[in-house]
Design an enzyme around this catalytic site. Structure first.
Site, PDB file in Angstrom:
ATOM      1  N   LYS A  45       0.861  -1.180   0.000  1.00 39.53           N
ATOM      2  CA  LYS A  45       0.000   0.000   0.000  1.00 39.53           C
ATOM      3  C   LYS A  45       0.899   1.233   0.000  1.00 39.53           C
ATOM      4  CE  LYS A  45      -3.699   2.548   0.604  1.00 39.53           C
ATOM      5  NZ  LYS A  45      -4.331   2.922  -0.673  1.00 39.53           N
ATOM      6  N   ILE A  71     -10.194   5.214  -1.662  1.00 38.34           N
ATOM      7  CA  ILE A  71      -9.728   4.853  -0.322  1.00 38.34           C
ATOM      8  C   ILE A  71      -9.083   6.085   0.323  1.00 38.34           C
ATOM      9  CG2 ILE A  71      -8.345   3.186   0.985  1.00 38.34           C
ATOM     10  CD1 ILE A  71     -10.444   1.820  -0.718  1.00 38.34           C
ATOM     11  N   CYS A 130      -1.937   8.783  -7.721  1.00 42.25           N
ATOM     12  CA  CYS A 130      -3.111   8.523  -6.883  1.00 42.25           C
ATOM     13  C   CYS A 130      -4.259   9.417  -7.311  1.00 42.25           C
ATOM     14  CB  CYS A 130      -2.818   8.758  -5.412  1.00 42.25           C
ATOM     15  SG  CYS A 130      -4.328   8.519  -4.447  1.00 42.25           S
ATOM     16  N   GLY A 264      -4.184  -6.984  -9.072  1.00 42.91           N
ATOM     17  CA  GLY A 264      -4.771  -6.125  -8.052  1.00 42.91           C
ATOM     18  C   GLY A 264      -6.146  -6.585  -7.634  1.00 42.91           C
TER      19      GLY A 264
HETATM   20  O1  RRO Z   1      -5.731   5.018  -1.785  1.00 39.40           O
HETATM   21  C1  RRO Z   1      -6.361   5.191  -2.836  1.00 39.40           C
HETATM   22  O2  RRO Z   1      -7.493   5.720  -2.844  1.00 39.40           O
HETATM   23  C2  RRO Z   1      -5.814   4.847  -4.149  1.00 39.40           C
HETATM   24  C3  RRO Z   1      -4.503   5.054  -4.519  1.00 39.40           C
HETATM   25 BR1  RRO Z   1      -3.196   5.712  -3.363  1.00 39.40          BR
HETATM   26  C4  RRO Z   1      -4.084   4.772  -5.848  1.00 39.40           C
HETATM   27  O3  RRO Z   1      -2.934   4.972  -6.270  1.00 39.40           O
HETATM   28  N1  RRO Z   1      -5.023   4.297  -6.705  1.00 39.40           N
HETATM   29  C5  RRO Z   1      -6.294   4.082  -6.331  1.00 39.40           C
HETATM   30  O4  RRO Z   1      -7.108   3.643  -7.154  1.00 39.40           O
HETATM   31  N2  RRO Z   1      -6.677   4.350  -5.045  1.00 39.40           N
END
Ligand code: RRO
Length: 309
Positions: A45, A71, A130, A264
């Site tokens: 993560k 997220i 992100c 993923g």
């Molecule tokens: O944590 C997230 O919401 C997130 C990240 Br860091 C990312 O690089 N890609 C994504 O789909 N969610």
């Protein structure tokens, strides 16, 4: 048989199948379910300089052949990760690639430096893409920002640096070139594609944050095209990400030009997917008399097929 993509400056993996960031925790969630000695690497993560709580719930929702997430990068911050998560990395039977993200060049450099020499860490994946952070942690929608960020990461570490790029751009080629020119050892693509789901009863966006990133098989053809286009303009290895759920999916990415793939969303349904694909690739290589799977990287033939094909 050699299953190992070799990264410039020496990262050699035992399998070309890795887990994707955000779907395998910090290596501390699935280790009892998966034979980690058989996969290429775990990508953690994403870690940020300071702890983050993440976005309001709901944070995920299913979409046709995929899912949408926002997220919001929750993580214990670099000090928390080094204290609480890193101690297990030394003893894991596969390499750990630490995904990192910061918001200015100095913080990127300091964050990268924090993982140099940490036992078990074999590379960094600079998450330039992100999609879910207010104010934007998207460093890969323009070549200049992407290049500056990769340089900042390289300045902090001797580890190989994989630059993870965003698909939310019109043309990936100048960005792929820029990160290669600025010293990325490899490129991974794609991160999630911006999307949204509406709850028709409440008439509101389903996710707490409004929009998010789409992943899963729905985005695989899009991801393949990104890999194929990037392959035309860079020499560094490409790691393909986007809806890899089967051996045939992984083979498509290899043939489009990826030296390795990350699994993923499929991990949420079946944690052993990366392991199963490793087996499937070995079987394919044997059945097709390949000395190395790397022999089929970029083997797709562009153009129109003969009708008889
Ligand atoms: O944590 C997230 O919401 C997130 C990240 Br860091 C990312 O690089 N890609 C994504 O789909 N969610």
């Amino acid at each position: 048989m050699n299953l190992a993509p070799s990264y410039r400056d020496g990262l050699v993996l035992q399998s070309p199948v890795l887990t994707a960031s955000g779907t395998f925790g910090f290596g501390d969630e699935y280790q009892d379910l998966v034979d980690l000695s058989r996969i290429g690497a775990i990508v953690t993560k994403t870690v940020t300089p300071e702890p983050r709580e993440g976005n309001p719930t709901p944070r995920t929702v299913e979409t046709p052949a995929g899912m949408l997430n926002s997220i919001g990068l929750p993580n214990p911050g670099v000090d928390g990760v080094l204290r609480e998560k890193a101690p297990i990395w030394r003893d894991l039977p596969c390499p750990v690639v630490v995904s990192v993200a910061a918001d200015d060049p100095t913080s990127w450099t300091d964050l990268a430096a924090a993982f140099d020499g940490v036992p078990g860490v074999h590379a960094l994946e600079a998450n330039l893409s992100c999609p879910n952070v207010a104010g934007g942690l998207d460093f890969s929608s323009a070549p200049e920002a992407a290049a500056e960020t990769v340089k900042a990461v390289r300045a902090g570490t001797k580890l190989p640096v994989i630059a993870k790029l965003s698909p939310n751009v019109t043309d990936i080629r100048p960005i792929a070139r820029a990160v290669e020119d600025s010293g990325a050892h490899a490129i991974s693509l794609i991160n999630t594609i911006l999307g949204m789901v509406v709850d028709v009863e409440s008439r509101r966006a389903f996710l707490g944050a409004g929009s998010g990133g789409v992943s899963g098989p729905a985005i695989r053809p899009v991801a393949l095209r990104f890999v194929y286009e990037a392959r035309q303009v860079v020499d560094v290895p490409i790691v393909g990400i986007g809806g890899v759920a089967s051996t045939s999916d992984a083979l498509q990415f290899l043939m489009a030009g990826a030296a390795a793939v990350q699994v993923g969303t499929a991990t949420f349904r079946q944690p052993r997917t990366a392991e199963e694909i490793t087996d499937g690739l070995a079987t394919y290589a044997r059945e097709h008399d390949l000395a190395s799977l790397q022999d089929i990287v970029g083997a797709v033939h562009p153009g129109v097929r003969p009708v008889s094909d």
